[in-house]
Enzyme design. Sequence first.
Site, short mmCIF file in Angstrom:
data_model
loop_
_atom_site.label_atom_id
_atom_site.label_comp_id
_atom_site.label_asym_id
_atom_site.label_seq_id
_atom_site.Cartn_x
_atom_site.Cartn_y
_atom_site.Cartn_z
N THR A 96 -3.88 4.78 5.69
CA THR A 96 -3.50 5.96 6.29
C THR A 96 -3.79 7.36 5.33
OG1 THR A 96 -2.10 4.44 8.13
CG2 THR A 96 -2.72 7.07 7.82
N LYS A 171 -4.64 6.96 14.24
CA LYS A 171 -3.42 6.54 14.65
C LYS A 171 -2.07 7.34 13.98
CE LYS A 171 -0.19 4.53 11.12
NZ LYS A 171 -0.35 4.05 9.96
N LYS A 246 4.29 11.50 6.50
CA LYS A 246 3.19 11.72 5.29
C LYS A 246 1.96 12.40 6.87
CE LYS A 246 -0.12 8.46 4.17
NZ LYS A 246 -0.60 7.00 3.11
#
Length: 304
Positions: A96, A171, A246
């Site tokens: 990611t 995502k 994050k």
Amino acid sequence: MSSTVAFIGLGHMGGPMAANLVKAGHRVLGFDLVPELVATAGAAGVQPAGSAAEAAATADVVITMLPAGRHVLALYREQGLLAAARPGTLFVDCSTIDVADARTAHEAVVAAGHRALDAPVSGGVVGAEAATLTFMAGGGEAEFTAAEPLLHAMGRKAVHCGAAGAGQAAKICNNMILAISMIGVSEAFVLAESLGLDHQALYDVASTASGQCWALTVNCPVPGPVPASPANRDYRPGFAAPLMAKDLGLAANALRAGGVDAPLGLKAAEMYAEFAQGEGAGLDFSAIVRTLRPGGPHQNGNPA
């Protein structure tokens, strides 16, 4: 049809994913900078490689699962992974990372004579172990089709979201929804506690009413109603708070860069950044509920 796969990054997510490829009949060459992780993967049938480049040299497909975009770009270019691979190798990055980094990585792969797909995942460690992940893919239709058998060996669903970077975009949007939902569900349970309403009673109502959502019915932030949720294991991470922080940081960067007005997303990013740097460092992201109770840093909506 079986493939030879180089899998780079054998941590909490990558290790089980590589093991599931072995279970599906693929030859998997694995590498990680941590020898213990290579040994664990080896016990599951992954063939240890001496370096990432060595793993990629004979692979049909190279899969990476790394912490950040800078690691992916450094591995591709500075550490020679692209140069080591045979022409036309398919590179699938399941990390990611920032959308801009994903597009830069895609361009580097294509310029080196290979094929590229960004395919971040949702489902956490539990999904990686059970091969029930959801993959969000960005890249060409042909590349997605070529990768599909591998993605389905590691997960339950794979969605082609569009061109390069689209998987990463999906995502961060998905996880922004999840974070906001978890904070909302947590606030509702804290309110219920203050009103003398039992956790189970609120769950029994909301789980079959308009408040129903994944953060409630699968990852319930309080012990009791959902036995499999991290709240019943002292918030041992399924999806760790620092990882949520994050992902929300990436979403916040994209929001600011695009001039998008998303106050809830930005507030969620702020809350999880604070939580991950403090008591949430080793906890599941659902433990954010702790910060909302009386005495917590966000009581009455006030920051610490």
